[in-house]
Design an enzyme around this catalytic site. Structure first.
Site, short mmCIF file in Angstrom:
data_model
loop_
_atom_site.label_atom_id
_atom_site.label_comp_id
_atom_site.label_asym_id
_atom_site.label_seq_id
_atom_site.Cartn_x
_atom_site.Cartn_y
_atom_site.Cartn_z
N ASN A 10 0.86 -1.18 0.00
CA ASN A 10 0.00 0.00 0.00
C ASN A 10 0.90 1.23 0.00
OD1 ASN A 10 -1.86 2.02 0.48
ND2 ASN A 10 -2.10 1.53 2.66
N LYS A 12 0.06 4.25 -0.15
CA LYS A 12 -0.58 5.43 0.46
C LYS A 12 -0.42 6.62 -0.49
CE LYS A 12 0.66 3.57 4.92
NZ LYS A 12 0.43 3.69 6.33
N HIS A 99 -9.31 1.29 5.00
CA HIS A 99 -8.00 1.44 5.65
C HIS A 99 -8.16 2.38 6.85
CE1 HIS A 99 -3.84 2.61 6.33
NE2 HIS A 99 -3.50 1.49 5.71
N GLU A 101 -6.55 4.79 7.83
CA GLU A 101 -6.39 6.22 7.53
C GLU A 101 -7.68 6.79 6.92
OE1 GLU A 101 -2.72 5.68 5.40
OE2 GLU A 101 -1.81 5.07 7.30
N GLU A 171 -5.32 -4.84 10.61
CA GLU A 171 -4.29 -3.83 10.77
C GLU A 171 -4.53 -3.05 12.07
OE1 GLU A 171 -2.31 -2.89 6.79
OE2 GLU A 171 -3.90 -1.44 7.09
N GLY A 177 2.62 2.25 10.47
CA GLY A 177 3.55 3.36 10.26
C GLY A 177 4.25 3.82 11.52
N SER A 210 3.66 -2.29 10.15
CA SER A 210 5.13 -2.27 10.26
C SER A 210 5.77 -3.62 9.92
CB SER A 210 5.55 -1.80 11.66
OG SER A 210 5.06 -0.50 11.90
N GLY A 231 2.97 -1.07 4.20
CA GLY A 231 3.02 0.34 3.83
C GLY A 231 4.45 0.76 3.54
N GLY A 232 5.12 1.28 4.56
CA GLY A 232 6.47 1.86 4.42
C GLY A 232 7.45 0.98 3.64
C1 PEP Z 1 -0.48 0.09 5.76
O1 PEP Z 1 -0.36 1.14 5.14
O2 PEP Z 1 -1.49 -0.58 5.59
C2 PEP Z 1 0.58 -0.32 6.70
C3 PEP Z 1 0.45 -1.45 7.33
O3 PEP Z 1 1.65 0.54 6.84
P1 PEP Z 1 3.08 0.20 7.52
O4 PEP Z 1 3.55 -1.11 6.94
O5 PEP Z 1 3.95 1.36 7.15
O6 PEP Z 1 2.85 0.08 8.99
#
Ligand code: PEP
Length: 249
Positions: A10, A12, A99, A101, A171, A177, A210, A231-232
């Site tokens: 993802n 983002k 999500h 966010e 999640e 993040g 993460s 994500g990251g």
């Molecule tokens: C996400 O964006 O769904 C996510 C899990 O981000 P991260 O891996 O950065 O925690």
């Protein structure tokens, strides 16, 4: 064969059109060694404006791609929104819905998320439905109450055949993040519980929060975790694909 691993990235609100093209200059070198693995499904979810270069790369390299949101009406006076027919023109098959966010920054309620899930299923597409608790909800002992509300709302009124088509992503908001990861036991506890609540033994349930190469093996080895929503670590090809190679390692 070992279980299939879903490795979904993802992005983002990252990676412009030009940056997406740059990503795919480097991607084949790390993806080629694993792309034919029968137990791996890679997916990348980009901002709308990067879907075109993403779709071209997906066709060439062989992976799934999708959007991070969609509106449930097909057209009309919904300024700023994107519809399912618009995404279909780009060949989009999967869309992240709910999500954290979207839930917490843009205040998307459960009812709207449920309508989006249903609209995607009606269009023959795959919702990647996200759910999870905040730190406050976990610490006050409400983790399962909150998630039960989120999941039940999303699947209410769906047939078993429809609930089986959804990809679920647990999640925990406090792990997204933040660099804090749920322990493998915490993640497994929720994914196992979710599978029972959904009522589908074969449901695909991802963990997100993460995930990176250094914690991938322990997390992805849990029996009820079918993959990762990342994500990251998905923003560059090498750390993204390393999640799978570390799991296999
Ligand atoms: C996400 O964006 O769904 C996510 C899990 O981000 P991260 O891996 O950065 O925690």
């Amino acid at each position: 064969m070992s279980k299939k691993i879903y490795l979904y990235g993802n992005w983002k609100m990252n990676n412009t059109y030009a940056e997406t093209e740059a990503f795919f200059k480097d991607f084949p070198a790390v993806y080629n060694p694993v792309k034919d693995a029968p137990d791996l499904e890679v997916g990348i979810f980009a901002p709308f404006t990067s879907l075109w270069p993403l779709s071209q790369a997906a066709k060439k390299e062989g992976f799934i791609f999708g959007a991070q949101n969609v509106y449930y009406e097909a057209s009309g006076a919904f300024t700023g929104e994107i519809s399912i027919p618009m995404l279909k023109e780009y060949g989009v098959t999967h869309v992240i819905i709910g999500h954290s966010e979207r839930r917490h920054i843009f205040f998307e309620p459960d009812e709207m998320i449920a309508k989006k899930v249903k609209a995607l299923l009606d269009a023959g597409m795959t919702p990647v439905f996200c759910y999870g608790e905040t730190l406050e909800e976990r610490e006050s002992g409400n983790t399962f109450t909150v998630m039960e509300r989120q999941i039940k709302s999303a699947i209410a009124g769906l047939t078993p055949a429809e609930t089986a088509k959804i990809i679920y992503a647990y999640e925990p908001v406090w792990a997204i993040g933040t660099g804090k990861t749920a322990t493998p036991a915490q993640a497994e506890e929720v994914c196992k519980w979710s599978r029972e609540l959904i009522g589908q033994k074969e449901a695909v349930i991802l963990y997100g929060g993460s995930v990176k190469g250094s914690n991938a093996k322990e997390l992805l080895s849990q029996p009820d975790i079918d993959g990762a929503l990342v994500g990251g670590a998905s923003l560059k090809p090498a750390p993204f694909i390393e999640i799978y190679t570390a799991y296999k390692g």
